[in-house]
Design a protein around this motif. Structure first.
Motif, PDB file in Angstrom:
ATOM      1  N   ASP A  81     166.586 -14.120 -36.425  1.00 41.48           N
ATOM      2  CA  ASP A  81     166.077 -14.471 -35.096  1.00 41.48           C
ATOM      3  C   ASP A  81     165.436 -13.269 -34.402  1.00 41.48           C
ATOM      4  N   ASP A  82     165.854 -12.079 -34.801  1.00 42.02           N
ATOM      5  CA  ASP A  82     165.462 -10.877 -34.073  1.00 42.02           C
ATOM      6  C   ASP A  82     164.196 -10.197 -34.589  1.00 42.02           C
ATOM      7  N   ARG A  83     163.588 -10.762 -35.624  1.00 44.10           N
ATOM      8  CA  ARG A  83     162.372 -10.167 -36.195  1.00 44.10           C
ATOM      9  C   ARG A  83     161.627 -11.220 -37.004  1.00 44.10           C
ATOM     10  N   ALA A  84     160.392 -10.889 -37.348  1.00 48.31           N
ATOM     11  CA  ALA A  84     159.615 -11.786 -38.201  1.00 48.31           C
ATOM     12  C   ALA A  84     160.216 -11.785 -39.604  1.00 48.31           C
ATOM     13  N   PRO A  85     160.357 -12.950 -40.219  1.00 47.44           N
ATOM     14  CA  PRO A  85     160.901 -13.007 -41.587  1.00 47.44           C
ATOM     15  C   PRO A  85     160.006 -12.249 -42.568  1.00 47.44           C
ATOM     16  N   ASN A  86     160.637 -11.575 -43.501  1.00 45.54           N
ATOM     17  CA  ASN A  86     159.879 -10.845 -44.526  1.00 45.54           C
ATOM     18  C   ASN A  86     159.981 -11.585 -45.861  1.00 45.54           C
ATOM     19  N   LYS A  87     159.426 -10.970 -46.887  1.00 46.01           N
ATOM     20  CA  LYS A  87     159.390 -11.598 -48.216  1.00 46.01           C
ATOM     21  C   LYS A  87     160.792 -11.932 -48.722  1.00 46.01           C
ATOM     22  N   LYS A  88     161.732 -11.012 -48.549  1.00 50.99           N
ATOM     23  CA  LYS A  88     163.112 -11.265 -49.013  1.00 50.99           C
ATOM     24  C   LYS A  88     163.732 -12.455 -48.296  1.00 50.99           C
ATOM     25  N   ASP A  89     163.462 -12.569 -47.005  1.00 52.57           N
ATOM     26  CA  ASP A  89     163.999 -13.694 -46.230  1.00 52.57           C
ATOM     27  C   ASP A  89     163.467 -15.023 -46.775  1.00 52.57           C
ATOM     28  N   TRP A  90     162.175 -15.058 -47.069  1.00 46.41           N
ATOM     29  CA  TRP A  90     161.575 -16.294 -47.589  1.00 46.41           C
ATOM     30  C   TRP A  90     162.020 -16.561 -49.016  1.00 46.41           C
ATOM     31  N   GLU A  91     162.334 -15.514 -49.780  1.00 40.24           N
ATOM     32  CA  GLU A  91     162.831 -15.703 -51.150  1.00 40.24           C
ATOM     33  C   GLU A  91     164.169 -16.432 -51.157  1.00 40.24           C
ATOM     34  N   LYS A  92     165.020 -16.174 -50.165  1.00 41.39           N
ATOM     35  CA  LYS A  92     166.312 -16.872 -50.066  1.00 41.39           C
ATOM     36  C   LYS A  92     166.085 -18.384 -49.940  1.00 41.39           C
ATOM     37  N   ILE A  93     165.151 -18.745 -49.076  1.00 38.91           N
ATOM     38  CA  ILE A  93     164.846 -20.164 -48.897  1.00 38.91           C
ATOM     39  C   ILE A  93     164.237 -20.729 -50.173  1.00 38.91           C
ATOM     40  N   SER A  94     163.370 -19.962 -50.785  1.00 38.47           N
ATOM     41  CA  SER A  94     162.710 -20.408 -52.015  1.00 38.47           C
ATOM     42  C   SER A  94     163.722 -20.726 -53.098  1.00 38.47           C
TER      43      SER A  94
END
Length: 156
Positions: A81-94
């Motif tokens: 919530d405190d920053r723009a999601p990065n590649k690692k964050d989107w990889e978790k969802i992926s």
């Protein structure tokens, strides 16, 4: 050399809608549902960080693939919530979506490849059904179109 300060740029609701190809009302709805976040300007207008574009695009795609808002919300809650999601964050969802998507792709392939033949539903209306599912023996595997819902164990 003096570095320039980066200006904090936000987008209006109309700009987010235009960039993502969805209606302004959908952007409002996603915010109301807690799927995306807006910052209110001094005048009370919604302003969005550019990173919300990716979230809106993800929501739009996921809905088209049949995911519920509840499922989508569960995935988006994994993002910071405190920053723009990065590649690692989107990889978790992926990773978590990949399993479900792989299962759906396999089912769609079975449907594409078998819809003109016996699907194990029990209708026995096609000549091929009468050969491969004589006396509706697929019913022993469960209800519905057994050979689409699950990988078929017997060869046809």
């Amino acid at each position: 050399m003096k570095l320039k300060k980066r200006k904090f740029v936000t987008l209006s609701i109309g700009e987010v809608a235009e960039r993502t190809g969805i209606k302004v009302s959908a952007v409002r709805f996603y915010e109301d549902e807690g799927l995306i976040q807006a910052i209110r300007s001094e005048g009370g207008n919604r302003r969005f960080m550019r990173s919300e574009i990716r979230k809106v695009s993800f929501i739009s795609i996921a809905q088209r693939l049949g995911f519920t808002l509840s499922e989508i919300r569960g995935e988006l809650e994994k993002l910071p919530d405190d920053r723009a999601p990065n590649k690692k964050d989107w990889e978790k969802i992926s990773r978590s979506f990949r399993t479900v998507l792989d299962e759906r792709i396999a089912m769609m392939e079975r449907l594409r490849d078998r819809l003109d033949g016996c699907i194990g539903c029990g209708c026995l209306s096609l000549q091929k059904c009468k050969l491969y599912n004589q006396d509706d023996w697929a019913a022993h595997s469960g209800f519905g179109p057994r050979w689409i819902l699950e990988p078929r164990k017997s060869a046809d």
